[in-house]
Write an enzyme that holds these catalytic residues in place. Sequence first.
Site, PDB file in Angstrom:
ATOM      1  N   ASP A  14       0.836  -1.212   0.000  1.00 34.66           N
ATOM      2  CA  ASP A  14       0.000   0.000   0.000  1.00 34.66           C
ATOM      3  C   ASP A  14       0.869   1.260   0.000  1.00 34.66           C
ATOM      4  OD1 ASP A  14      -2.017  -1.958   0.471  1.00 34.66           O
ATOM      5  OD2 ASP A  14      -1.722  -1.726   2.626  1.00 34.66           O
ATOM      6  N   GLU A 194     -11.217  -0.447  -3.925  1.00 32.16           N
ATOM      7  CA  GLU A 194     -10.516   0.135  -2.780  1.00 32.16           C
ATOM      8  C   GLU A 194      -9.272   0.879  -3.260  1.00 32.16           C
ATOM      9  OE1 GLU A 194      -9.543  -3.244  -0.321  1.00 32.16           O
ATOM     10  OE2 GLU A 194      -7.768  -3.754  -1.506  1.00 32.16           O
TER      11      GLU A 194
END
Length: 316
Positions: A14, A194
């Site tokens: 991420d 997402e």
Amino acid sequence: MNDWPNPFIEQRADPFILLHEDVYYFIASVPEYDRLELRCAVTLEALPQAAPVIVWRKPEHGPMSKLIWAPELHHINGKWYIYFAAAHTQALDKLNMFQHCMFALECADADPLNGKWVEKGQIKTQFESFCLDATTFSHQGKQWYLWAQKDPNIPGNSNIYLAEMDTPWSIKGEPLRLSKPEFEWECRGFMVNEGPAVITHGEKLFVSYSASATDENYCIGLLWINLAADPTKAENWHKSPQPVFTTSYENKQYGPGHNSFTRTKDGEDVLVYHARNYTEIEGDPLYDPNRHTRLKTIGWDNDGMPVFGTPPADHP
């Protein structure tokens, strides 16, 4: 074109890179999911060797005490903010891991690595439901909040939402759902939208996002809107029916996603993302630490659309 080592930074999922006042700042999920680390460097190339500084650790109990995910660093109105997702101890006690909420930290000092960070609490949205992967951007003279959240009333794990910000830790107005998992490539393993990220080019603002389960099915989709259009009107948004960045079996790059964007000092746009170099994950993919940070320059076609290309193979 730049040729960065691949992986760029190992065991950091991420990933988020911010270029602010000629300095690059890096933040990402750590495999232990227990802290927030920052590192900085004057060049992109120096980030892997930059020493990480722990700016916050999770408490032992309470609403921010488990599974610290997908932090981002932003500079708004002269102050620093970190947005991150965390789960509550009680949610895990009930064997319900995925009850994450979004939280904000604030630092008023000039140097975010050595300044004091203050907890600003949970960022409340329209639902009390699974919520993660917030980012923020300035557009049309307003600050916007962009995130992923489950709608309890429809199928799926998470959708992408947009709202104007009231403060850097609160929103106002009715959030707009920009996207929900609907195509086959968004629903492999899990129905997921997402990890939104924003980039502008020419007359358009783009939102990339990640879809499907976090194994080799993970991939990047794309939304866009004209810069002059009202972003609160759903009809002004467009969505690619195909993913724009996907697994490369030839290059052994699996599940590229959860990206951010940065730029080189020469003005080239850079995709910052994670991917694995194998598919045989033992146990829960969540606890496999080898989603490595990777970089890739992206281009633009004659219509002003981004060209992501193919994830490059590992190389030193």
